[in-house]
Design a protein around this motif. Structure first.
Motif, PDB file in Angstrom:
ATOM      1  N   CYS A 106     -43.562  21.422 -70.566  1.00 10.86           N
ATOM      2  CA  CYS A 106     -44.265  21.511 -71.846  1.00 10.86           C
ATOM      3  C   CYS A 106     -45.609  20.780 -71.754  1.00 10.86           C
ATOM      4  O   CYS A 106     -45.687  19.679 -71.197  1.00 10.86           O
ATOM      5  CB  CYS A 106     -43.408  20.898 -72.942  1.00 10.86           C
TER       6      CYS A 106
ATOM      7  N   ASN B  96     -47.016  19.234 -73.946  1.00 14.12           N
ATOM      8  CA  ASN B  96     -46.985  18.012 -74.761  1.00 14.12           C
ATOM      9  C   ASN B  96     -46.184  16.884 -74.127  1.00 14.12           C
ATOM     10  O   ASN B  96     -46.073  15.805 -74.711  1.00 14.12           O
ATOM     11  CB  ASN B  96     -46.364  18.317 -76.132  1.00 14.12           C
ATOM     12  N   TYR B  97     -45.631  17.134 -72.986  1.00 13.49           N
ATOM     13  CA  TYR B  97     -44.647  16.203 -72.426  1.00 13.49           C
ATOM     14  C   TYR B  97     -45.166  14.762 -72.306  1.00 13.49           C
ATOM     15  O   TYR B  97     -44.473  13.814 -72.648  1.00 13.49           O
ATOM     16  CB  TYR B  97     -44.177  16.711 -71.062  1.00 13.49           C
TER      17      TYR B  97
ATOM     18  N   CYS C 264     -45.691  13.498 -76.163  1.00 16.62           N
ATOM     19  CA  CYS C 264     -44.746  13.805 -77.234  1.00 16.62           C
ATOM     20  C   CYS C 264     -44.160  12.509 -77.799  1.00 16.62           C
ATOM     21  O   CYS C 264     -43.584  11.708 -77.078  1.00 16.62           O
ATOM     22  CB  CYS C 264     -43.634  14.711 -76.723  1.00 16.62           C
TER      23      CYS C 264
ATOM     24  N   PHE D 291     -39.661  11.180 -78.295  1.00 16.10           N
ATOM     25  CA  PHE D 291     -38.801  10.316 -77.479  1.00 16.10           C
ATOM     26  C   PHE D 291     -39.115   8.844 -77.684  1.00 16.10           C
ATOM     27  O   PHE D 291     -38.221   8.005 -77.696  1.00 16.10           O
ATOM     28  CB  PHE D 291     -38.916  10.712 -76.013  1.00 16.10           C
TER      29      PHE D 291
ATOM     30  N   TYR E  98     -35.226  21.108 -72.775  1.00 16.97           N
ATOM     31  CA  TYR E  98     -36.402  21.655 -73.469  1.00 16.97           C
ATOM     32  C   TYR E  98     -37.710  21.396 -72.709  1.00 16.97           C
ATOM     33  O   TYR E  98     -38.374  22.329 -72.273  1.00 16.97           O
ATOM     34  CB  TYR E  98     -36.519  21.059 -74.877  1.00 16.97           C
ATOM     35  N   CYS E  99     -38.076  20.125 -72.584  1.00 16.27           N
ATOM     36  CA  CYS E  99     -39.416  19.777 -72.090  1.00 16.27           C
ATOM     37  C   CYS E  99     -39.684  20.292 -70.682  1.00 16.27           C
ATOM     38  O   CYS E  99     -40.813  20.663 -70.355  1.00 16.27           O
ATOM     39  CB  CYS E  99     -39.600  18.269 -72.124  1.00 16.27           C
TER      40      CYS E  99
ATOM     41  N   PHE F 162     -39.112  25.078 -73.153  1.00 17.62           N
ATOM     42  CA  PHE F 162     -39.905  24.388 -74.172  1.00 17.62           C
ATOM     43  C   PHE F 162     -40.403  25.337 -75.258  1.00 17.62           C
ATOM     44  O   PHE F 162     -40.685  24.924 -76.370  1.00 17.62           O
ATOM     45  CB  PHE F 162     -41.082  23.629 -73.545  1.00 17.62           C
TER      46      PHE F 162
ATOM     47  N   CYS G 289     -38.402  24.935 -78.352  1.00 19.10           N
ATOM     48  CA  CYS G 289     -38.395  23.631 -79.002  1.00 19.10           C
ATOM     49  C   CYS G 289     -39.060  23.717 -80.380  1.00 19.10           C
ATOM     50  O   CYS G 289     -40.174  24.231 -80.504  1.00 19.10           O
ATOM     51  CB  CYS G 289     -39.128  22.615 -78.138  1.00 19.10           C
TER      52      CYS G 289
ATOM     53  N   ARG H  43     -40.394  21.439 -82.140  1.00 14.17           N
ATOM     54  CA  ARG H  43     -41.645  20.682 -82.153  1.00 14.17           C
ATOM     55  C   ARG H  43     -42.774  21.494 -81.515  1.00 14.17           C
ATOM     56  O   ARG H  43     -43.893  21.529 -82.013  1.00 14.17           O
ATOM     57  CB  ARG H  43     -41.478  19.360 -81.404  1.00 14.17           C
ATOM     58  N   PHE H  44     -42.460  22.124 -80.412  1.00 10.18           N
ATOM     59  CA  PHE H  44     -43.466  22.931 -79.708  1.00 10.18           C
ATOM     60  C   PHE H  44     -43.919  24.100 -80.584  1.00 10.18           C
ATOM     61  O   PHE H  44     -45.118  24.418 -80.655  1.00 10.18           O
ATOM     62  CB  PHE H  44     -42.883  23.444 -78.385  1.00 10.18           C
TER      63      PHE H  44
ATOM     64  N   PRO I 252     -36.081  18.717 -81.291  1.00 11.94           N
ATOM     65  CA  PRO I 252     -36.318  19.991 -80.623  1.00 11.94           C
ATOM     66  C   PRO I 252     -35.348  21.097 -81.038  1.00 11.94           C
ATOM     67  O   PRO I 252     -35.698  22.277 -81.010  1.00 11.94           O
ATOM     68  CB  PRO I 252     -36.142  19.644 -79.145  1.00 11.94           C
TER      69      PRO I 252
HETATM   70  S1  SF4 Z   1     -39.807  17.638 -77.366  1.00  5.88           S
HETATM   71 FE1  SF4 Z   1     -40.643  19.689 -77.486  1.00  5.88          FE
HETATM   72  S2  SF4 Z   1     -42.845  19.412 -77.903  1.00  5.88           S
HETATM   73 FE2  SF4 Z   1     -42.036  17.449 -77.155  1.00  5.88          FE
HETATM   74  S3  SF4 Z   1     -42.438  17.531 -74.945  1.00  5.88           S
HETATM   75 FE3  SF4 Z   1     -40.354  18.273 -75.291  1.00  5.88          FE
HETATM   76  S4  SF4 Z   1     -40.541  20.504 -75.423  1.00  5.88           S
HETATM   77 FE4  SF4 Z   1     -42.583  19.626 -75.712  1.00  5.88          FE
END
Ligand code: SF4
Length: 72
Positions: free
Chosen positions: A4, A6-7, A10, A13, A31-32, A36, A39, A41-42, A59
């Motif tokens: 992702c 955004n990793y 983000c 976490f 996900y990340c 992703f 997700c 958020r994505f 996510p």
């Molecule tokens: S939680 Fe979602 S937006 Fe954040 S890094 Fe992981 S995949 Fe990307």
């Protein structure tokens, strides 16, 4: 494997999973560093921008993401 975009920045976490490192790793692998595009958020980030992504949006909360996209 694609990661992702955004990793590295983000906040999910840092703010929500700092006390659950093993769960965080599972989510990141799922996900990340995996699907992703699915997700929550994505999805909000891509369609509405970073400012509208709630800090606590998980996510897996796709339905909540859809409500955000609808402006609810
Ligand atoms: S939680 Fe979602 S937006 Fe954040 S890094 Fe992981 S995949 Fe990307």
């Amino acid at each position: 494997m694609t990661e992702c975009i955004n990793y590295s920045k983000c906040r999910f976490f840092v703010e929500n999973m700092k006390n659950s490192p093993s769960t965080a790793m599972m989510v990141q692998n799922n996900y990340c560093k995996g699907k992703f595009e699915e997700c929550a958020r994505f999805i909000v980030f891509e369609k509405r921008g970073e400012a509208l992504v709630p800090p606590d949006l998980s996510p897996s909360e796709r339905e909540r993401a859809e409500l955000i996209l609808k402006g609810a």
